[in-house]
Motif scaffolding. Structure first.
Motif, mmCIF file in Angstrom:
data_model
loop_
_atom_site.group_PDB
_atom_site.id
_atom_site.type_symbol
_atom_site.label_atom_id
_atom_site.label_comp_id
_atom_site.label_asym_id
_atom_site.label_seq_id
_atom_site.Cartn_x
_atom_site.Cartn_y
_atom_site.Cartn_z
ATOM 1 N N PRO A 38 0.810 -1.224 0.000
ATOM 2 C CA PRO A 38 0.000 0.000 0.000
ATOM 3 C C PRO A 38 0.838 1.266 0.000
ATOM 4 O O PRO A 38 1.939 1.305 0.520
ATOM 5 C CB PRO A 38 -0.798 -0.097 1.299
ATOM 6 C CG PRO A 38 -0.721 -1.509 1.707
ATOM 7 C CD PRO A 38 0.539 -2.066 1.143
ATOM 8 N N ASN A 39 0.261 2.291 -0.579
ATOM 9 C CA ASN A 39 0.810 3.638 -0.563
ATOM 10 C C ASN A 39 -0.059 4.466 0.354
ATOM 11 O O ASN A 39 -0.558 3.975 1.337
ATOM 12 C CB ASN A 39 0.794 4.225 -1.981
ATOM 13 C CG ASN A 39 2.171 4.404 -2.547
ATOM 14 O OD1 ASN A 39 3.135 4.519 -1.813
ATOM 15 N ND2 ASN A 39 2.268 4.416 -3.846
ATOM 16 N N GLU A 40 -0.311 5.700 -0.018
ATOM 17 C CA GLU A 40 -1.143 6.568 0.794
ATOM 18 C C GLU A 40 -2.613 6.458 0.426
ATOM 19 O O GLU A 40 -3.453 7.094 1.019
ATOM 20 C CB GLU A 40 -0.666 8.012 0.647
ATOM 21 C CG GLU A 40 0.730 8.209 1.229
ATOM 22 C CD GLU A 40 1.273 9.592 0.986
ATOM 23 O OE1 GLU A 40 1.219 10.065 -0.162
ATOM 24 O OE2 GLU A 40 1.734 10.200 1.953
ATOM 25 N N SER A 41 -2.947 5.631 -0.525
ATOM 26 C CA SER A 41 -4.321 5.446 -0.971
ATOM 27 C C SER A 41 -4.992 4.358 -0.151
ATOM 28 O O SER A 41 -4.338 3.577 0.525
ATOM 29 C CB SER A 41 -4.329 5.053 -2.451
ATOM 30 O OG SER A 41 -5.613 4.674 -2.861
ATOM 31 N N ASP A 42 -6.323 4.290 -0.226
ATOM 32 C CA ASP A 42 -7.020 3.198 0.440
ATOM 33 C C ASP A 42 -7.133 1.984 -0.480
ATOM 34 O O ASP A 42 -7.789 1.009 -0.144
ATOM 35 C CB ASP A 42 -8.392 3.635 0.955
ATOM 36 C CG ASP A 42 -9.261 4.252 -0.123
ATOM 37 O OD1 ASP A 42 -8.808 4.358 -1.284
ATOM 38 O OD2 ASP A 42 -10.396 4.634 0.184
ATOM 39 N N HIS A 43 -6.496 2.031 -1.645
ATOM 40 C CA HIS A 43 -6.371 0.897 -2.564
ATOM 41 C C HIS A 43 -4.878 0.633 -2.753
ATOM 42 O O HIS A 43 -4.114 1.561 -2.928
ATOM 43 C CB HIS A 43 -6.940 1.224 -3.953
ATOM 44 C CG HIS A 43 -8.410 1.429 -3.987
ATOM 45 N ND1 HIS A 43 -9.288 0.434 -4.345
ATOM 46 C CD2 HIS A 43 -9.166 2.513 -3.712
ATOM 47 C CE1 HIS A 43 -10.511 0.902 -4.309
ATOM 48 N NE2 HIS A 43 -10.475 2.157 -3.917
ATOM 49 N N PRO A 44 -4.453 -0.638 -2.762
ATOM 50 C CA PRO A 44 -3.046 -0.887 -3.077
ATOM 51 C C PRO A 44 -2.822 -0.704 -4.575
ATOM 52 O O PRO A 44 -3.726 -0.961 -5.373
ATOM 53 C CB PRO A 44 -2.844 -2.352 -2.673
ATOM 54 C CG PRO A 44 -4.192 -2.968 -2.777
ATOM 55 C CD PRO A 44 -5.171 -1.876 -2.456
ATOM 56 N N PRO A 45 -1.637 -0.243 -4.966
ATOM 57 C CA PRO A 45 -1.349 -0.164 -6.399
ATOM 58 C C PRO A 45 -1.357 -1.564 -7.013
ATOM 59 O O PRO A 45 -1.036 -2.536 -6.339
ATOM 60 C CB PRO A 45 0.060 0.432 -6.463
ATOM 61 C CG PRO A 45 0.417 0.833 -5.086
ATOM 62 C CD PRO A 45 -0.533 0.191 -4.140
ATOM 63 N N ILE A 46 -1.741 -1.633 -8.275
ATOM 64 C CA ILE A 46 -1.800 -2.919 -8.961
ATOM 65 C C ILE A 46 -0.879 -2.859 -10.173
ATOM 66 O O ILE A 46 -0.925 -1.909 -10.946
ATOM 67 C CB ILE A 46 -3.227 -3.245 -9.429
ATOM 68 C CG1 ILE A 46 -4.175 -3.231 -8.239
ATOM 69 C CG2 ILE A 46 -3.263 -4.586 -10.130
ATOM 70 C CD1 ILE A 46 -5.623 -3.385 -8.641
ATOM 71 N N LEU A 47 -0.070 -3.900 -10.313
ATOM 72 C CA LEU A 47 0.864 -3.982 -11.423
ATOM 73 C C LEU A 47 0.441 -5.132 -12.328
ATOM 74 O O LEU A 47 0.222 -6.247 -11.858
ATOM 75 C CB LEU A 47 2.284 -4.240 -10.894
ATOM 76 C CG LEU A 47 3.359 -4.516 -11.939
ATOM 77 C CD1 LEU A 47 3.613 -3.281 -12.794
ATOM 78 C CD2 LEU A 47 4.637 -4.968 -11.261
ATOM 79 N N HIS B 84 3.930 8.377 5.116
ATOM 80 C CA HIS B 84 3.814 9.692 4.484
ATOM 81 C C HIS B 84 5.091 10.514 4.733
ATOM 82 O O HIS B 84 5.624 11.143 3.814
ATOM 83 C CB HIS B 84 2.587 10.421 5.012
ATOM 84 C CG HIS B 84 2.412 11.777 4.444
ATOM 85 N ND1 HIS B 84 2.010 11.985 3.138
ATOM 86 C CD2 HIS B 84 2.609 13.007 4.965
ATOM 87 C CE1 HIS B 84 1.964 13.275 2.892
ATOM 88 N NE2 HIS B 84 2.331 13.920 3.988
ATOM 89 N N GLU B 85 5.594 10.488 5.957
ATOM 90 C CA GLU B 85 6.809 11.219 6.305
ATOM 91 C C GLU B 85 8.012 10.719 5.493
ATOM 92 O O GLU B 85 8.789 11.517 4.946
ATOM 93 C CB GLU B 85 7.065 11.045 7.803
ATOM 94 C CG GLU B 85 8.313 11.702 8.319
ATOM 95 C CD GLU B 85 8.536 11.359 9.796
ATOM 96 O OE1 GLU B 85 9.696 11.073 10.137
ATOM 97 O OE2 GLU B 85 7.568 11.368 10.566
ATOM 98 N N LEU B 86 8.153 9.401 5.401
ATOM 99 C CA LEU B 86 9.271 8.832 4.632
ATOM 100 C C LEU B 86 9.145 9.125 3.151
ATOM 101 O O LEU B 86 10.137 9.398 2.469
ATOM 102 C CB LEU B 86 9.368 7.335 4.870
ATOM 103 C CG LEU B 86 9.802 6.891 6.266
ATOM 104 C CD1 LEU B 86 9.675 5.383 6.424
ATOM 105 C CD2 LEU B 86 11.219 7.344 6.554
ATOM 106 N N LEU B 87 7.935 9.071 2.618
ATOM 107 C CA LEU B 87 7.720 9.372 1.190
ATOM 108 C C LEU B 87 8.047 10.829 0.895
ATOM 109 O O LEU B 87 8.547 11.151 -0.188
ATOM 110 C CB LEU B 87 6.291 9.033 0.780
ATOM 111 C CG LEU B 87 5.979 7.539 0.708
ATOM 112 C CD1 LEU B 87 4.491 7.316 0.460
ATOM 113 C CD2 LEU B 87 6.805 6.858 -0.361
#
Length: 182
Positions: free
Chosen positions: A61-70, A176-179
């Motif tokens: 997961p990123n900052e979204s409520d959906h994980p990115p999909i590849l 979020h802080e690390l990004l």
């Protein structure tokens, strides 16, 4: 949902198997955490025949409520090549007071009789000094980000009825802080 399944059947589309967490969306409804599998890739038999080694991966997961999909589109299995890691000057280093001193020390420590060899040594020494300083000062940002993403991914893997956890919000804040630094 039945109409959606019927439409997939009418179009002869099937969902591709995916690697990663089962749930692809999370949110809070009436103070209860809700998790469902919303996101998916669908393909036809003819597409799968053209690209039989393709795969779908739900990423951390990123900052979204959906994980990115590849979606990796491949017709043959990909070989892994080892690549040399490139040096990249990180912008967040500029926010630190002593970054310039690290560069100067690396640049000044070069030796060599021939001018081009001396310049090459200066560049190498500067790079090595910056990497050592960055590792000592910040650790590995990329590894820390990946670790937090994996921990957040565990929230997607838990049962839909699992209670909302404060550590989830803390992890998202830290990510979020690390990004921002990255």
């Amino acid at each position: 949902m039945d109409e959606f399944k019927r439409a997939l059947g009418d179009c002869a589309l099937t969902t591709m198997h995916a690697q990663g967490p089962y749930f692809t969306w999370r949110g809070i409804r009436h103070e209860v955490e809700v998790k469902v599998r919303l996101d998916r890739f669908v393909t036809s038999n003819s597409w799968r025949d053209l690209f039989p080694k393709s795969r779908v991966i739900y990423l951390s997961p990123n900052e979204s409520d959906h994980p990115p999909i590849l979606l990796e589109v491949r017709n043959v299995r990909k070989r892994r090549r080892k690549r040399r890691k490139r040096f990249r000057f990180e912008e967040f280093w500029l926010r630190e007071e002593n970054w310039r001193r690290v560069v100067e020390l690396g640049w000044d420590s070069a030796t060599g009789d021939i001018s081009y060899a001396k310049i090459a040594n200066k560049i190498t020494n500067k790079r090595d000094a910056l990497l050592s300083w960055s590792h000592a000062r910040f650790g590995s940002l990329k590894r820390d980000i990946e670790d937090i993403r994996k921990q957040l991914g565990q929230f997607f893997a838990r049962a839909p009825s699992a209670p909302l956890c404060q550590s989830w919000l803390t992890l998202e804040s830290k990510l979020h802080e690390l990004l921002q630094k990255e």
